[in-house]
Scaffold this motif. Structure first.
Motif, short mmCIF file in Angstrom:
data_model
loop_
_atom_site.label_atom_id
_atom_site.label_comp_id
_atom_site.label_asym_id
_atom_site.label_seq_id
_atom_site.Cartn_x
_atom_site.Cartn_y
_atom_site.Cartn_z
N PHE A 72 -6.40 -8.65 -76.20
CA PHE A 72 -6.75 -9.50 -77.05
C PHE A 72 -6.61 -10.06 -78.41
O PHE A 72 -6.23 -8.68 -78.63
CB PHE A 72 -8.37 -8.24 -76.74
N SER A 89 -11.86 -6.46 -80.44
CA SER A 89 -10.98 -6.22 -80.10
C SER A 89 -10.49 -5.51 -79.32
O SER A 89 -10.23 -4.93 -78.62
CB SER A 89 -9.83 -7.75 -80.41
N SER A 93 -11.10 -4.14 -75.60
CA SER A 93 -10.25 -4.25 -74.93
C SER A 93 -10.53 -2.72 -73.64
O SER A 93 -10.52 -2.07 -73.02
CB SER A 93 -8.54 -4.10 -75.38
N SER A 125 -12.84 -12.36 -80.19
CA SER A 125 -11.99 -12.40 -79.84
C SER A 125 -11.67 -13.03 -77.91
O SER A 125 -12.28 -13.33 -78.14
CB SER A 125 -11.25 -10.79 -79.02
N ALA A 127 -9.10 -13.12 -75.59
CA ALA A 127 -9.08 -12.84 -73.97
C ALA A 127 -8.40 -13.40 -72.60
O ALA A 127 -8.86 -14.37 -72.52
CB ALA A 127 -10.28 -11.92 -73.43
#
Length: 294
Positions: A72, A89, A93, A125, A127
């Protein structure tokens, strides 16, 4: 939608690397004898030198029980508003990893979608999350400009497609973003074989290394190590440091420089950024082999 900081400073400095491996227990038995293949994974992260004190803005997890990994990249544009991009982020995660432990590796989209909904931080973010299924398939999704590559017999046989609204503005989930995990993610489905390498990284890796650069590093590792003695942890560090050296090079042609020129920008050299690299060796599951012999 926030864009990345385009001022790619190439300052030198001490590299601080951090490895965070998820070893959380899962409700799903990953050592099931029905799984013919398994991952052996290593991860390495190098923050941007200017962000070294806080560890950078990337985040990742490695779930060795379920053979699931994810990266991320907190979108740097939020820093101009006084918001730390790493908070979003890292939370994304952690939430995604937790929910995959709850639901199992087959429910990556559900886990990531719920993680987005429950992330209370302001920010956004990219991914990229993938798993090795019981059928031997690399399955998952990618949203933005992180990515995954599969290397087989010294050849890159698969590379996910970057998603950008415009140059240096990746698809992203989070605050004020219309991008959606369900509607906008690129779906990843690749049949894997024993001996394959799976490389998952943020744009700090793929902006600075062409596929052949990564393949060359993997091939060198295979040549130097005897069969059965491959070290994904060492290789992840080696590839991440290679990307860092290219990011520091003001004269090298890089994927970022190529994309910049194609978008009308005059640019040459690497792009300094947080660099996260996860490398997984695809191996036969010894438990499966033993069960087959019974």
């Amino acid at each position: 939608v926030a864009s990345e900081d385009k001022s790619a400073s190439k300052t030198s400095g001490i590299i601080k690397a951090s490895v965070t491996v998820n070893t959380e227990d899962s409700d799903t038995n990953s050592t099931s004898v029905s799984r013919r293949l398994r991952f052996s994974c290593g991860a390495f992260a190098i923050p941007h030198p200017d962000k070294q004190a806080k560890g950078g803005e990337d985040a990742y997890f490695v779930n060795s029980k379920l053979d699931v990994v994810g990266v991320f990249d907190g979108v740097g544009g939020w820093a101009s508003l006084g918001i730390d991009p790493k908070l979003y982020s890292q939370k994304l995660s952690a939430l995604t990893a937790h929910k995959i432990n709850q639901y199992g590796a087959k429910f990556i989209m559900k886990a990531l979608s719920e993680a987005v909904d429950e992330n209370e931080h302001i920010g956004s973010s990219t991914a990229c999350v993938v798993s090795l299924s019981e059928e031997g398939t690399l399955s998952g999704l990618n949203l933005g400009d992180s990515g995954v590559m599969v290397v087989r017999n010294s050849e890159a046989i698969y590379r996910s497609v970057d998603q950008q609204h415009y140059f240096n503005c990746p698809y992203q989930v989070g605050s004020d973003s219309a991008d959606s995990i369900e509607e906008d993610s690129g779906i990843i489905q690749v049949n894997l074989q024993d001996g394959d390498w799976v490389v998952v990284g943020t744009d700090g890796l793929f902006d600075n290394c062409f596929a052949e650069d990564i393949v060359s590093e993997i091939s060198w590792h295979e040549q130097k190590r005897p069969p059965g003695k491959f070290d994904p942890e060492y290789l992840a560090e080696s590839v991440a440091r290679l990307a860092f050296s290219f990011a520091m090079d003001t004269r090298r042609d890089t994927p970022f420089a190529v994309n910049a020129r194609q978008s009308g920008h005059h640019y040459i050299g690497g792009k300094m950024d947080d660099i996260t690299c996860i490398i997984c060796r695809v191996m036969l599951n010894e438990n499966y082999k033993k069960n087959s012999e019974l």
